[in-house]
Design a protein around this motif. Structure first.
Motif, PDB file in Angstrom:
ATOM      1  N   UNK A 392       0.834  -1.198   0.000  1.00 35.03           N
ATOM      2  CA  UNK A 392       0.000   0.000   0.000  1.00 35.03           C
ATOM      3  C   UNK A 392       0.869   1.248   0.000  1.00 35.03           C
ATOM      4  N   UNK A 393       0.492   2.217  -0.819  1.00 36.00           N
ATOM      5  CA  UNK A 393       1.296   3.428  -0.975  1.00 36.00           C
ATOM      6  C   UNK A 393       0.397   4.616  -1.258  1.00 36.00           C
ATOM      7  N   UNK A 394       0.698   5.730  -0.581  1.00 35.81           N
ATOM      8  CA  UNK A 394       0.061   7.012  -0.879  1.00 35.81           C
ATOM      9  C   UNK A 394       1.164   8.004  -1.229  1.00 35.81           C
ATOM     10  N   UNK A 395       0.979   8.693  -2.382  1.00 33.12           N
ATOM     11  CA  UNK A 395       1.997   9.621  -2.867  1.00 33.12           C
ATOM     12  C   UNK A 395       1.327  10.929  -3.263  1.00 33.12           C
ATOM     13  N   UNK A 396       1.973  12.047  -2.897  1.00 35.41           N
ATOM     14  CA  UNK A 396       1.551  13.349  -3.415  1.00 35.41           C
ATOM     15  C   UNK A 396       2.796  14.094  -3.874  1.00 35.41           C
ATOM     16  N   UNK A 397       2.710  14.697  -5.046  1.00 35.04           N
ATOM     17  CA  UNK A 397       3.867  15.342  -5.663  1.00 35.04           C
ATOM     18  C   UNK A 397       4.017  16.762  -5.152  1.00 35.04           C
ATOM     19  N   UNK A 398       5.262  17.130  -4.830  1.00 33.15           N
ATOM     20  CA  UNK A 398       5.558  18.498  -4.402  1.00 33.15           C
ATOM     21  C   UNK A 398       6.173  19.286  -5.549  1.00 33.15           C
ATOM     22  N   UNK A 399       7.312  18.822  -6.029  1.00 27.61           N
ATOM     23  CA  UNK A 399       7.959  19.397  -7.209  1.00 27.61           C
ATOM     24  C   UNK A 399       8.049  18.297  -8.262  1.00 27.61           C
ATOM     25  N   UNK A 400       7.675  18.615  -9.454  1.00 24.48           N
ATOM     26  CA  UNK A 400       7.590  17.611 -10.504  1.00 24.48           C
ATOM     27  C   UNK A 400       8.912  16.875 -10.668  1.00 24.48           C
ATOM     28  N   UNK A 407       3.481   7.800   1.938  1.00 26.92           N
ATOM     29  CA  UNK A 407       3.094   6.962   3.065  1.00 26.92           C
ATOM     30  C   UNK A 407       2.980   5.540   2.531  1.00 26.92           C
ATOM     31  N   UNK A 408       3.635   4.583   3.212  1.00 24.16           N
ATOM     32  CA  UNK A 408       3.569   3.198   2.736  1.00 24.16           C
ATOM     33  C   UNK A 408       3.316   2.277   3.911  1.00 24.16           C
ATOM     34  N   UNK A 409       2.869   1.060   3.586  1.00 20.32           N
ATOM     35  CA  UNK A 409       2.602   0.056   4.605  1.00 20.32           C
ATOM     36  C   UNK A 409       2.047  -1.201   3.975  1.00 20.32           C
ATOM     37  N   UNK A 410       1.761  -2.175   4.846  1.00 20.90           N
ATOM     38  CA  UNK A 410       1.208  -3.424   4.334  1.00 20.90           C
ATOM     39  C   UNK A 410      -0.247  -3.224   3.909  1.00 20.90           C
ATOM     40  N   UNK A 411      -1.016  -2.506   4.723  1.00 24.09           N
ATOM     41  CA  UNK A 411      -2.409  -2.206   4.432  1.00 24.09           C
ATOM     42  C   UNK A 411      -2.688  -0.742   4.763  1.00 24.09           C
ATOM     43  N   UNK A 412      -3.687  -0.172   4.061  1.00 24.57           N
ATOM     44  CA  UNK A 412      -3.981   1.237   4.272  1.00 24.57           C
ATOM     45  C   UNK A 412      -5.479   1.464   4.051  1.00 24.57           C
ATOM     46  N   UNK A 495      12.700   8.012  -1.714  1.00 23.54           N
ATOM     47  CA  UNK A 495      11.516   7.257  -2.129  1.00 23.54           C
ATOM     48  C   UNK A 495      11.418   5.982  -1.321  1.00 23.54           C
ATOM     49  N   UNK A 496      10.162   5.573  -1.046  1.00 24.10           N
ATOM     50  CA  UNK A 496       9.927   4.325  -0.345  1.00 24.10           C
ATOM     51  C   UNK A 496      10.232   3.147  -1.264  1.00 24.10           C
TER      52      UNK A 496
END
Length: 552
Positions: A392-400, A407-412, A495-496
């Motif tokens: 599981x991964x959540x990503x938001x871009x700051x600078x292209x 945010x990463x983990x086994x479950x989200x 990066x994760x």
């Protein structure tokens, strides 16, 4: 599906009998004069005979009555005037004000209050013509065919009958009405041998029993096998449902429907619409197969969700509500609040859950969520919850291409408020890489600065978001953390482990149809069942655990 009865066939047989009678009148000259005429005048110079008063004669086994008649033996012409009546063995009667026929040219014409009736039907018109050489009988000034005991009625301005081919044409303001149907069309053709009914021009068919309305500009119906086709802006309206397409075909007995070109199925009760360029529906099995630009559109109170795939397969329950829907290959999801892609997808109508399989990715605002498997829960208004399992991964871009909050983990579990992500609950190897930002105002603009990157690791954590930005963080079970200044961040820490960024494949709008299509054929039955069973097996293996929304 709509089922035409034998009314059209009976009308055809009735008209056949009428014109067979008139054709016999034009066939031979031998006339047997019966006693009873008041006066007989023979004109030898002009070679005619004139009968006056109570004229009766027999011709080809038919009886003919009139007030007066002229017979031209040399030319084979007969004129009959006033109260003309032709009787065929007490089964068919023809009445008119005057009649003319010529056995040489094989043409006949009837004028004034023309009425023809047998034991079931009667035809009423102003004039009627018959041309045996052309094989056609015509009325041109309005005609009405009515059942004597029932309400069946067919009216048109023009009617043609071709006895050789057994084709009937009714043209201009054609209206048919009986206990089951009301049909309005511009032109109607009927072939009594093949028992086929054809429509040309703007057509409306109303089935009274279940209030079904069919619209088209061209079509046909085969009464022998209850199969039909409606063409050119065809629409079928049923209570709570609309089916539309360039061409709609169906088989009533098997309840098989096929739509080709710009197909649209709208269920107003469920607020769901399907679109494609090809549709195959089995009413007995309550299934729909859609391919070629296939869409499922779920209308919500404040948002609309579009699901696009190469193929959609839907199963309905006994109330015609969607029980399950499966989307295969190149699946794209679009709404104003969230978007997604995956290889395949299933939808459950009972709990409104979307299950995304094989490389699923979900976006909300500037957040990207991805993992091995994603489940999406919707309510009547918006997306409510998303569960990501496996990497599981959540990503938001700051600078292209440079910095990303991750945010990463086994479950989200992602919880949404008014369609916006406001809480992430991560369990198992939870890790966050976050770049704190500070805003400073000067005389001309707001300057955002970053002092470094926070790295936090724990077994479980919750992140609270506002407008896509992290505003709070809770860690559980002895979290570990480190802060790197911007100039001291190791390259391998940016990066994760399972980082991926997929902005280039994010759907930006619901794709619309194009008219360039290659029409496929329905999947064989065994292929459909195999595909369905495979998908159900996958669903059983990846059972979604229950979740609670109490954190909201």
């Amino acid at each position: 599906m709509i089922r035409f009865n034998l009314t059209y066939l009976k009308i055809a047989l009735f008209l056949s009998a009428i014109f067979f009678l008139v054709n016999n009148l034009t066939g031979q000259r031998l006339i047997e004069l019966l006693p009873g005429s008041d006066k007989l005048i023979i004109n030898t110079s002009e070679e005619y005979q004139k009968l006056i008063g109570n004229v009766r004669f027999k011709y080809q086994g038919h009886l003919m009555y009139c007030d007066s008649a002229l017979f031209y033996d040399k030319t084979g012409e007969v004129h009959a005037y006033s109260r003309v009546h032709i009787n065929k063995k007490d089964t068919l009667n023809l009445f008119c004000d005057s009649l003319y026929y010529n056995s040489t040219t094989k043409k006949a014409k009837l004028w004034g209050n023309v009425r023809v009736r047998d034991r079931e039907y009667k035809l009423e018109t102003d004039t009627m013509e018959y041309d045996a050489a052309q094989g056609a009988a015509i009325y041109r000034h309005g005609g009405t065919i009515t059942h004597i005991q029932r309400s069946d009625q067919l009216t048109s301005q023009v009617g043609y009958y071709y006895p050789d081919s057994k084709n009937f044409f009714f043209r201009k303001d054609v209206v048919f009405d009986d206990e089951k149907y009301h049909v309005v069309t511009d032109t109607m053709k009927f072939n009594s041998i093949q028992e086929q009914l054809f429509f040309f021009g703007k057509t409306h068919i109303h089935q009274k029993e279940d209030t079904t309305d069919i619209f088209c500009h061209k079509g046909y119906f085969n009464m022998a096998n209850n199969e039909g086709e409606f063409i050119d802006s065809a629409e079928i309206h049923r209570p709570g449902q609309l089916i539309a397409g360039d061409t709609l075909r169906y088989q009533s007995e098997d309840e098989i429907s096929i739509g080709i070109g710009n197909v649209r199925i709208r269920d107003s009760v469920e607020n769901v619409e399907f679109r494609s360029h090809y549709m195959y529906s089995n009413g007995l099995e309550r299934t729909k197969l859609l391919t070629d630009k296939a869409y499922a559109i779920f209308f919500q109170e404040e948002d609309t969700t579009y699901i696009n795939a190469d193929t959609l397969f839907a199963v309905s329950d006994s109330l015609d509500e969607i029980e399950t829907m499966k989307a295969y290959y190149k699946v794209a999801i679009f709404s104003t609040k969230y978007q997604g892609v995956c290889d395949s997808l299933t939808y459950s109508g009972a709990d409104s859950l979307l299950r995304l399989y094989r490389m699923p990715v979900l976006w909300n605002d500037n957040n990207q969520l991805n993992g091995d498997f994603i489940t999406v829960k919707r309510d009547a208004k918006h997306i409510k919850h998303a569960r990501i399992e496996g990497k599981a991964l959540s990503v938001s871009e700051l600078d292209s291409g440079l910095y990303y909050n991750q945010v990463s983990g086994r479950e989200m579990d992602g919880y949404f408020k008014d369609g916006d992500l406001h809480l992430l609950h991560v369990q198992g190897n939870a890790k966050t890489l976050y770049f704190p930002e500070e805003e400073k105002e000067n005389d001309t603009a707001v300057v955002v600065t970053r002092s470094g990157m926070n790295k936090l690791v724990s077994s479980e954590m919750k992140l609270y978001l506002d407008s896509g930005e992290v505003v709070g963080l809770t860690n559980f079970d002895n979290p570990e953390g480190v802060f790197y200044g911007m100039e001291k961040i190791p390259g391998n820490e940016l990066k994760t482990e399972h980082f991926i960024w997929h902005s280039e494949i994010r759907p930006t709008r619901p794709e619309l149809f194009t008219t360039n299509t290659t029409l496929p054929v329905p999947l064989p039955e065994e292929t459909q069942k195999e595909t369905q069973s495979n998908s159900e097996a996958t669903q059983e293996e990846e059972t979604i655990p229950s979740y609670s929304e109490e954190e909201e």
